[in-house]
Enzyme design. Sequence first.
Site, PDB file in Angstrom:
ATOM      1  N   SER A   1      25.112 170.211  39.881  1.00  0.00           N
ATOM      2  CA  SER A   1      24.335 169.765  38.729  1.00  0.00           C
ATOM      3  C   SER A   1      25.197 169.853  37.471  1.00  0.00           C
ATOM      4  CB  SER A   1      23.049 170.593  38.621  1.00  0.00           C
ATOM      5  OG  SER A   1      22.131 170.025  37.723  1.00  0.00           O
TER       6      SER A   1
ATOM      7  N   ASP B   1      17.726 162.688  45.967  1.00  0.00           N
ATOM      8  CA  ASP B   1      17.947 163.361  44.685  1.00  0.00           C
ATOM      9  C   ASP B   1      18.221 162.316  43.602  1.00  0.00           C
ATOM     10  OD1 ASP B   1      18.557 165.091  42.615  1.00  0.00           O
ATOM     11  OD2 ASP B   1      20.507 165.696  43.446  1.00  0.00           O
TER      12      ASP B   1
ATOM     13  N   HIS C   1      17.134 168.351  44.777  1.00  0.00           N
ATOM     14  CA  HIS C   1      18.316 168.624  43.957  1.00  0.00           C
ATOM     15  C   HIS C   1      18.845 170.040  44.173  1.00  0.00           C
ATOM     16  CE1 HIS C   1      21.090 168.043  40.629  1.00  0.00           C
ATOM     17  NE2 HIS C   1      20.639 169.132  40.031  1.00  0.00           N
TER      18      HIS C   1
END
Length: 423
Positions: A223, A290, A327
């Site tokens: 991320s 995602d 995610h």
Amino acid sequence: MVEGIPKRWKVLSGQNKWKGLLDPLDPDLRRYIIHYGEMSQVGYDAFNWDRKSRYAGDCYYSKNRLLARTGFLKANPFRYKVTKYIYATASIKLPISFIVKSLSKDASRVQTNWMGYIAVATDQGKAMLGRRDIVVAWRGTLQPYEWANDFDFPLEPAISVFPVTDPKDNPRIGSGWLDIYTASDSRSPYDTTSAQEQVQGELKRLLELYKDEEISITFTGHSLGAVMSVLSAADLVYGKKNNININLQKKQVPITVFAFGSPRIGDHNFKNVVDSLQPLNILRIVNVPDVAPHYPLLLYSEIGEVLEINTLNSTYLKRSLNFRNYHNLEIYLHGMAGMQDTDGVFKLEIGRDISLVNKGLDALKDEYLVPSTWRCLANKGMLQMDDGTWKLDVHRRDHDDDVDADDNDDSSTSNQLQELNTD
């Protein structure tokens, strides 16, 4: 299942851009990617997310104990020693999930967060990895959909990091990404310099220390951490700071990035800069359901090689409309352990514990009898005082000057969820 890694590490690190290794996925590469993903996961497991704590935004553990306390060492042949922590600040307003701020008036860090660590392979780790590997592991964010909605991601010239001669070629990067990487706070006792300077300073020291050995530098993150991994790796190669001098000859240290669930970082000019850099190899791991890797939507370009996984095919996971689950880094690593090829079959090829999926989620099917969000500190960090009252006062109990601490002794992992005393 690691016998091939010491001999094949250059290929596994992208020397040939992973040609012929991704579909079907090479068994050694599968284990290799999971290893670096687990080093990124350490950042999540050690970070204090609780805004009610006055130590929110800090790391629970000292450098000497980080890998042991997070359970990284158990049954793991790849051994490292943590040499430096990375801290970051922000000079612009960012979503809470980027820079976590304590609600306490006595907070130790108002604008500063622990953002990851730098580690170097021990002699034992070197034998299993085939070289002296230096890892820069960046911590990520838990709530991508919050920042996708709340942050408009304006592009900003990145000439301070990637100076170019022609202004038309000036690369632009999301202002939030750039600010976290380059901002500094002279008032902070933890990061008076920027994250950029901290990383480059420590890598310079380690490259000099191990210059007579075969070295690699591997960046990893998920991320936001994936963004920082790409940005810091590209910065290092662009500035030729991965060069070392041996007997009056320059040697380039290879740089690899394993980026999990990375949002887009910059525009087409940034992509052109990154694509031109050698030796820089970037592999982005993307989970099909995602949405984070597709943000921001406009004016941004994708970079690097791509390995797609699809955890919708896992027979272990509940079907969910909560896109946050897709995610999650542990979901990514579960997908890496079981993905096959493009035919959609899912079978665990590596005995990675499925209970890790529920570490911070309720994603495993109930039939596996694993409680949801099971990883937490004892009593959620509440400590009983001498007068019998209880107080939230979680902080590191072990200190870096504790000469007896040994991060390669995994005997302490059984106590990793005990209360963290402040003394």
